[in-house]
Write a protein that holds these residues in place. Structure first.
Motif, short mmCIF file in Angstrom:
data_model
loop_
_atom_site.label_atom_id
_atom_site.label_comp_id
_atom_site.label_asym_id
_atom_site.label_seq_id
_atom_site.Cartn_x
_atom_site.Cartn_y
_atom_site.Cartn_z
N ARG A 29 92.84 34.03 69.35
CA ARG A 29 91.28 35.06 69.13
C ARG A 29 91.17 35.09 67.57
N THR A 30 91.49 35.35 66.60
CA THR A 30 91.08 35.59 65.29
C THR A 30 91.83 34.62 64.17
N TYR A 31 91.68 34.78 63.49
CA TYR A 31 92.04 34.52 61.65
C TYR A 31 93.12 34.06 61.94
N ILE A 52 89.86 29.94 59.01
CA ILE A 52 91.32 29.18 58.93
C ILE A 52 91.25 29.35 57.50
N ASP A 53 92.62 29.36 57.01
CA ASP A 53 93.46 29.40 55.84
C ASP A 53 94.26 28.35 55.93
N LEU A 54 94.03 26.48 55.71
CA LEU A 54 95.10 26.00 54.69
C LEU A 54 94.76 25.23 53.60
N GLY A 55 94.74 25.87 52.58
CA GLY A 55 94.93 25.77 51.22
C GLY A 55 95.96 25.03 50.64
N GLY A 70 85.17 30.57 61.99
CA GLY A 70 84.56 30.81 60.96
C GLY A 70 84.58 29.37 59.72
N ASP A 71 84.82 30.23 58.68
CA ASP A 71 85.20 29.76 57.87
C ASP A 71 86.83 28.78 57.65
N ILE A 72 86.60 27.75 56.88
CA ILE A 72 87.89 26.89 56.66
C ILE A 72 87.89 26.50 55.30
N ASN A 73 89.60 26.77 55.12
CA ASN A 73 89.80 26.90 53.77
C ASN A 73 90.32 25.81 53.50
#
Length: 115
Positions: A29-31, A52-55, A70-73
């Motif tokens: 559902r979220t981050y 999503i953080d896939l940094g 949302g944003d994608i890292n």
């Protein structure tokens, strides 16, 4: 990374997903924070409600689709193969590729260019 190891990483974080044909569809559902991962398997679709953080990823495999809210890292990403789709609701951090953030306005306006 194998599909099994990726599923283990999702399970450790209690991120919901489903298997649809050959795809792993992440529908949390979220981050989503998967920053420590260095690879993910092909044919993953992100349909979560937030960023999503896939940094830590340096490459994306074919067939990855981002339909998150949302944003994608992807700050460490060095290559994007054909077949990767960005249909997310925010911006994309491509620090290593373009020196910063790719604005989602280009995606939502139907931009057909190539990165």
């Amino acid at each position: 990374m194998t599909r099994e190891k990726f599923i283990e990483a999702l399970d450790r974080k209690s991120y919901s997903y489903e298997i649809v044909g050959d795809k792993i569809v992440v529908n949390h559902r979220t981050y989503i924070h998967l920053n420590p991962l260095e690879t993910i398997p092909p044919d993953v679709e992100f349909r979560n409600g937030g960023a999503i953080d896939l940094g830590s990823l340096e490459t994306l495999p074919p067939g990855v689709v981002f339909r998150n809210g949302g944003d994608i890292n992807l700050r460490s990403l060095k290559t994007i193969p054909p077949g990767v789709e960005f249909r997310n609701g925010g911006d994309v951090n491509l620090e290593s590729l373009i020196g910063g953030w790719f604005n989602s306005g280009w995606f939502s306006s139907g931009w057909k260019g190539k990165i």
